[in-house]
Each structure stands twice: as C-alpha cells, then as structure tokens.
Write a protein that holds these residues in place. Structure first.
Motif, mmCIF file in Angstrom:
data_model
loop_
_atom_site.group_PDB
_atom_site.id
_atom_site.type_symbol
_atom_site.label_atom_id
_atom_site.label_comp_id
_atom_site.label_asym_id
_atom_site.label_seq_id
_atom_site.Cartn_x
_atom_site.Cartn_y
_atom_site.Cartn_z
ATOM 1 N N SER A 203 0.615 -1.282 -0.178
ATOM 2 C CA SER A 203 -0.164 -0.221 -0.134
ATOM 3 C C SER A 203 0.764 1.041 0.082
ATOM 4 O O SER A 203 0.424 1.983 -0.710
ATOM 5 N N LEU A 204 1.959 0.898 0.858
ATOM 6 C CA LEU A 204 2.704 2.317 0.398
ATOM 7 C C LEU A 204 3.409 2.980 -0.999
ATOM 8 O O LEU A 204 3.369 4.197 -1.152
ATOM 9 N N ILE A 205 3.762 1.443 -1.590
ATOM 10 C CA ILE A 205 3.683 2.309 -2.995
ATOM 11 C C ILE A 205 2.514 2.728 -3.743
ATOM 12 O O ILE A 205 2.830 4.369 -4.831
ATOM 13 N N PHE A 206 1.447 2.044 -3.403
ATOM 14 C CA PHE A 206 0.528 2.878 -4.202
ATOM 15 C C PHE A 206 0.068 4.552 -3.712
ATOM 16 O O PHE A 206 -0.419 5.274 -4.575
ATOM 17 N N GLN A 207 0.479 4.306 -2.496
ATOM 18 C CA GLN A 207 0.085 6.108 -1.272
ATOM 19 C C GLN A 207 1.293 6.616 -2.370
ATOM 20 O O GLN A 207 1.310 7.538 -2.667
ATOM 21 N N ALA A 208 2.875 6.230 -2.443
ATOM 22 C CA ALA A 208 3.395 7.239 -2.411
ATOM 23 C C ALA A 208 3.143 7.933 -4.280
ATOM 24 O O ALA A 208 4.235 8.863 -4.894
ATOM 25 N N LYS A 209 2.591 6.943 -5.212
ATOM 26 C CA LYS A 209 2.342 7.039 -6.388
ATOM 27 C C LYS A 209 1.147 8.585 -6.779
ATOM 28 O O LYS A 209 0.812 8.902 -7.235
ATOM 29 N N MET A 210 0.004 7.429 -5.387
ATOM 30 C CA MET A 210 -0.928 9.017 -5.445
ATOM 31 C C MET A 210 -0.423 11.012 -4.947
ATOM 32 O O MET A 210 -1.623 10.934 -4.920
ATOM 33 N N SER A 211 -0.011 10.068 -3.964
ATOM 34 C CA SER A 211 0.536 11.439 -3.859
ATOM 35 C C SER A 211 1.075 12.052 -4.242
ATOM 36 O O SER A 211 0.751 13.808 -4.101
ATOM 37 N N GLU A 212 2.026 11.781 -5.684
ATOM 38 C CA GLU A 212 2.750 12.531 -6.749
ATOM 39 C C GLU A 212 1.316 12.862 -7.639
ATOM 40 O O GLU A 212 1.068 14.248 -8.043
ATOM 41 N N LEU A 213 0.030 12.534 -8.075
ATOM 42 C CA LEU A 213 -0.378 12.356 -8.844
ATOM 43 C C LEU A 213 -2.244 13.755 -7.923
ATOM 44 O O LEU A 213 -2.343 14.408 -8.992
ATOM 45 N N TYR A 214 -1.825 12.923 -6.821
ATOM 46 C CA TYR A 214 -3.026 14.155 -6.180
ATOM 47 C C TYR A 214 -2.444 14.533 -4.635
ATOM 48 O O TYR A 214 -2.687 14.305 -4.032
ATOM 49 N N PRO A 215 -1.974 15.592 -4.972
ATOM 50 C CA PRO A 215 -1.228 16.107 -3.787
ATOM 51 C C PRO A 215 -2.232 17.263 -2.537
ATOM 52 O O PRO A 215 -1.872 17.764 -1.963
ATOM 53 N N CYS A 216 -2.667 16.456 -2.280
ATOM 54 C CA CYS A 216 -4.305 16.562 -1.201
ATOM 55 C C CYS A 216 -4.073 15.712 0.145
ATOM 56 O O CYS A 216 -5.269 14.663 -0.343
#
Length: 311
Positions: A203-216
């Motif tokens: 999940s941390l891998i997915f969250q890292a990618k999500m933080s890049e695309l959706y930094p809110c």
C-alpha cells in the motif's frame, strides 16, 4: 534563523510518525479489549473507516477547496488500491492475528514492514540498491535485522522478563468467556500477521504514487477512508450474521470505534500521506519498530501480558 526553521521543518515528519505509532499503540490495545468483550473486529474495522470518513471529509472540503486537482480514474484506482492494501485488508488480517495471539506478539511481526517495503520499493525503482555506499549498506543491513528480528520473535520464546505493574487490569473489565482458544493458533496467527505486513508494504507504494498525482492530503485521506469504509463494510456484512453486533452503546465498544476512526485512521492517515510525500515509503516504514516498544510496555501495564526473552 533560516537554518533553525529548516531543522524544525525537517523534524515535522519525525514528530508525525511518532504520533502515528503512539496512536496505533492505543488502537492495538483497544482491538484486544474489544475482542475480549465479544465484539466482532470486522464490524469494528468497518465502523473505524466510517468514522474516519466522517472526520476527514469536512476537513477536505474546507482546506482543499481551492487547491484540489482534477479527479481522474487513475486517482480513483490508486485510492481504491491504497484503501484495500493499506486499510481494510491488513486491518482485518492483523485483527484476526491479534485474536489468536497477543498484542505484543502481533505487533512484533510488523517489524517485517520496513524490509518488505524496501524490497518492493527497490523492485519498482522507488529506492536504489547501491551496496557501494554507506546508505545502501545500511538499508540492506537494516532489512536483514528487521526480518531476522521478526523471525526470532516468531519462533523463539526464552525466559520471562519481570516487569513492573500498575495493578490496572483492563482485561478484568471484559468477559473472559469470549477468549476462544483455536487449534494451531500459534501458527495461523503469525501467518496472518505476516500477510498483513505484505499488504501494508504494498500500500505504501500506491500511496507514494497517489501523493504525486493527487497532492492533497485531506482529500486523498477522505477518498481512501470512503473506499475503506465500503470495502470493510461489505466484508463485515458478508461474514457477520449477528446484527446485534452492530449496536453501539456508551461503553468500551463506542470508545474503541471513535478512537479508531478519529485518531488511528483520520488523523493518522493524513500524517502518513504527508510523510510519504515528503520522505518516501521507506521512511514511513522504518518507524514500525517503535510501535512494538510502545505496545510491549502498554501491554505489560494494562493487559498484564508477560514478556519473554526473544518474544
């Protein structure tokens, strides 16, 4: 003055991660107490994400109203996967392991998360494996120590360590009749906990990618909480046929649900997303051993759990 500000800013992720681990410690103890009280942890987890959504959604609507980027299908998919592998799945696996073992033992297996995260992050090229540098050697050594320590805690049980007691036995306030001994619990419990570690690391891998695309952080946390509530809710309804389990009163169950939703999910996930974006998934995972220390102390004080050399 500028250097002092930079140092203070650099300490923010560390302070947040310490807060997260302390918050998770309280949640682990409440999981164990709620289970001993006869509450289905599947339902508790479903309520946890429901209350987390109710806590974070108003914050997201207010703080991110001007900076929220456009919602895309990729962001929705990442939110779903982050909630699945980082929320509903590992929480249910960990809760099942907690029922079969002890709070300290189940938490000890979480030491596998940094090692697993490092391996997965290296595979996805989010971390570099450079054995020629001190940093690379330290990462590999830390991975081996974390995995070796978790295996030691799983398979070795030495002499009992005498600890102090504050003579507050919270187990005495719950029904002991609900503590069911299942066959092969000493094998199934660790397996479920290790599976939870794998899920959390992914999940941390997915969250890292999500933080890049959706930094809110507020909006992403709210989105993940809503996804987690749907997933955990469907799973709880499908597996729990006793509808009286969903009733909450002014008791331990209500406190556990509120704490889980507001502190251990709402605030914790906001801080977690912030730290993942600033320092990466490996930085977040290395704080897992701190939770073991906190749970070992709290379990000995409040649950009268016995500590052993190795375990």
């Amino acid at each position: 003055m500028g250097k002092i500000c930079d140092k203070v800013h650099g300490l923010k992720p560390i302070i947040m991660m310490v807060f997260i681990q302390i918050g998770y410690t309280g949640m682990t103890l409440l999981y164990k107490l709620a289970s001993n009280d006869g509450m289905s942890l599947r339902i508790l987890i479903a309520y946890r994400f429901l209350f987390a959504s109710a806590t974070v959604l108003p914050l997201a609507l207010y703080f991110d109203r001007k900076s929220r980027p456009k919602m895309t299908w990729m962001v929705m998919l990442l939110a779903f996967l982050s909630a699945l592998f980082g929320g509903s799945m590992p929480q249910n696996l960990f809760a099942a392991s907690l029922v079969l073992t002890s709070a300290t033992f189940a938490t000890a297996t979480l030491n596998l998360i940094p090692g697993i995260t490092f391996i997965i992050a290296t595979f996805f090229r989010l971390e570099k494996l450079d054995l020629k540098t001190r940093e690379g050697k330290a990462k590999v050594l830390g991975t081996l120590i974390g995995i070796g320590g978790a295996m030691l805690l799983t398979f070795y049980k030495g002499l009992e360590i005498k600890t102090w007691s504050i003579k507050l036995d919270l187990k005495g306030h719950v029904a002991a009749s609900h503590q069911i001994q299942k066959p092969y619990a000493h094998i199934l419990g660790p397996i479920l906990a290790i599976c939870s570690c794998f899920s959390s690391a992914v999940s941390l891998i997915f969250q890292a990618k999500m933080s890049e695309l959706y930094p809110c952080h507020f909006s992403s946390t709210a989105l993940m909480s809503i996804m987690g509530a749907l997933q955990a809710g469907v799973y709880a309804i499908s597996t729990e046929r006793d509808w009286t389990q969903w009733k909450l009163g002014w008791n331990l169950r209500l406190f556990a649900v509120l704490y889980a939703g507001v502190v251990a999910s709402g605030l914790a996930i906001i801080f977690l997303m912030f730290c993942v974006r600033m320092r990466g998934p490996l930085f977040v995972s290395i704080f897992s051993p701190l939770m073991l220390v906190c749970v070992a102390i709290a379990g000995s004080l409040f649950l009268n759990e016995k500590l052993h050399l190795g375990r």
